[in-house]
Design an enzyme around this catalytic site. Structure first.
Site, PDB file in Angstrom:
ATOM      1  N   CYS A  97       0.807  -1.220   0.000  1.00 41.23           N
ATOM      2  CA  CYS A  97       0.000   0.000   0.000  1.00 41.23           C
ATOM      3  C   CYS A  97       0.843   1.274   0.000  1.00 41.23           C
ATOM      4  CB  CYS A  97      -1.015  -0.048   1.143  1.00 41.23           C
ATOM      5  SG  CYS A  97      -2.408   1.065   0.849  1.00 41.23           S
ATOM      6  N   HIS A 196      -3.480  -5.535   2.633  1.00 38.54           N
ATOM      7  CA  HIS A 196      -3.225  -5.550   4.074  1.00 38.54           C
ATOM      8  C   HIS A 196      -3.883  -6.798   4.659  1.00 38.54           C
ATOM      9  CE1 HIS A 196      -1.849  -1.386   4.289  1.00 38.54           C
ATOM     10  NE2 HIS A 196      -2.898  -1.002   3.588  1.00 38.54           N
TER      11      HIS A 196
HETATM   12  N1  GLN Z   1      -1.962   7.159   1.667  1.00 38.75           N
HETATM   13  C1  GLN Z   1      -2.229   6.144   0.767  1.00 38.75           C
HETATM   14  C2  GLN Z   1      -3.590   6.218   0.119  1.00 38.75           C
HETATM   15  O1  GLN Z   1      -4.602   6.461   0.777  1.00 38.75           O
HETATM   16  C3  GLN Z   1      -1.911   4.779   1.375  1.00 38.75           C
HETATM   17  C4  GLN Z   1      -2.914   4.201   2.339  1.00 38.75           C
HETATM   18  C5  GLN Z   1      -2.466   2.919   3.010  1.00 38.75           C
HETATM   19  O2  GLN Z   1      -1.277   2.554   3.056  1.00 38.75           O
HETATM   20  N2  GLN Z   1      -3.412   2.188   3.600  1.00 38.75           N
HETATM   21  O3  GLN Z   1      -3.661   6.051  -1.059  1.00 38.75           O
END
Ligand code: GLN
Length: 244
Positions: A97, A196
């Site tokens: 992510c 995740h």
């Molecule tokens: N900031 C990023 C987004 O919202 C990553 C989010 C995350 O790692 N869960 O796209």
């Protein structure tokens, strides 16, 4: 097999750790230990140097834009070049992510500010703004004849360039950008994904793939004895069945 030892560098564990991403390290450690392989874990925070030849595996989890700004800055100043060099020489790297976004060439955050990424993957990510729909939910994707499952929650849309391959094909969920039908990226032994959950305990075949590639590179033999894996397989199957 018993004297085999692998070194893992955990990038930014205190900043990049949402939805249990740290569980990936526990999973790798356990699956190595059950095969008599010692996994030595070193945590690398902002300000710590990274040696390109210091590790067999590297991991970077996810976080929101605020943390990504701090990490993007550290990657530009300190670790980005070594990370690229490590991947070029076949070091195994998993990013998830926010970490996946920063492993690409750039990430434009919700506020429009563009962060330079490490440039491991030929991809860029754009967050269309705080009002845009987030890509949230349980994701299932087809990967090398099997499946990957996990939970995604990102605003950023990731676009792959010709220099990397998609990791998997979305069966259910959004994936990289909600449109292309692809999830994640692969370049050499570097893997990036939006999963995740954490991803590895739910996907033991991916965990073993990473360990096997690291063993192959280090010792010339990536053979891994099978594990008594009933519980893990049931966790994977349960994750596949979850509907949003
Ligand atoms: N900031 C990023 C987004 O919202 C990553 C989010 C995350 O790692 N869960 O796209």
């Amino acid at each position: 097999m018993n004297e085999r030892r692998l070194r893992l560098g955990h990038l930014y564990p205190s900043l990049m750790n949402v939805y249990g991403d740290r569980g990936n390290i526990l999973c790798l450690t356990r699956r190595c230990r059950l095969r008599g392989i010692e996994l030595e874990v070193t945590e690398l925070e902002v300000g710590d140097a990274l040696a390109a030849d210091g590790f067999d595996l590297l991991f970077m989890g996810g976080a929101q834009d605020r943390e990504q700004r701090l990490v993007g800055d550290d990657l530009s100043k300190l670790k980005g070049e070594a990370l690229r060099e490590a991947v070029e020489t076949g070091v195994v790297f998993l990013s998830v992510c926010g970490g996946y976004q920063l492993a690409g060439k750039s990430y434009r955050g919700a506020d429009g500010e563009e962060l330079a990424g490490a440039g491991v993957f030929d991809l860029h990510t754009v967050h269309p703004g705080a009002k845009a729909k987030r890509l949230i939910g349980n994701l299932v994707a087809r990967w090398e004849g099997g499946t990957l499952a996990g939970f995604e929650n990102h605003g950023g849309r990731t676009y792959l360039g010709p220099g990397c391959e998609p990791l998997a094909k979305v069966v259910r969920g959004h994936g990289n950008d909600g449109q292309s039908g692809f999830e994640g990226a692969r370049y050499k032994n570097a893997f990036g994904c939006y999963l995740h959950g954490p991803v590895l305990p739910k996907n033991p075949s991916l965990a073993d793939r990473l360990v096997s590639l690291a063993l192959e590179r280090r010792f010339g033999d990536g053979t891994l004895p099978a594990l008594e894996d009933g519980l893990e397989q049931r966790a994977h199957e349960a994750a596949l069945r979850i509907r949003n």
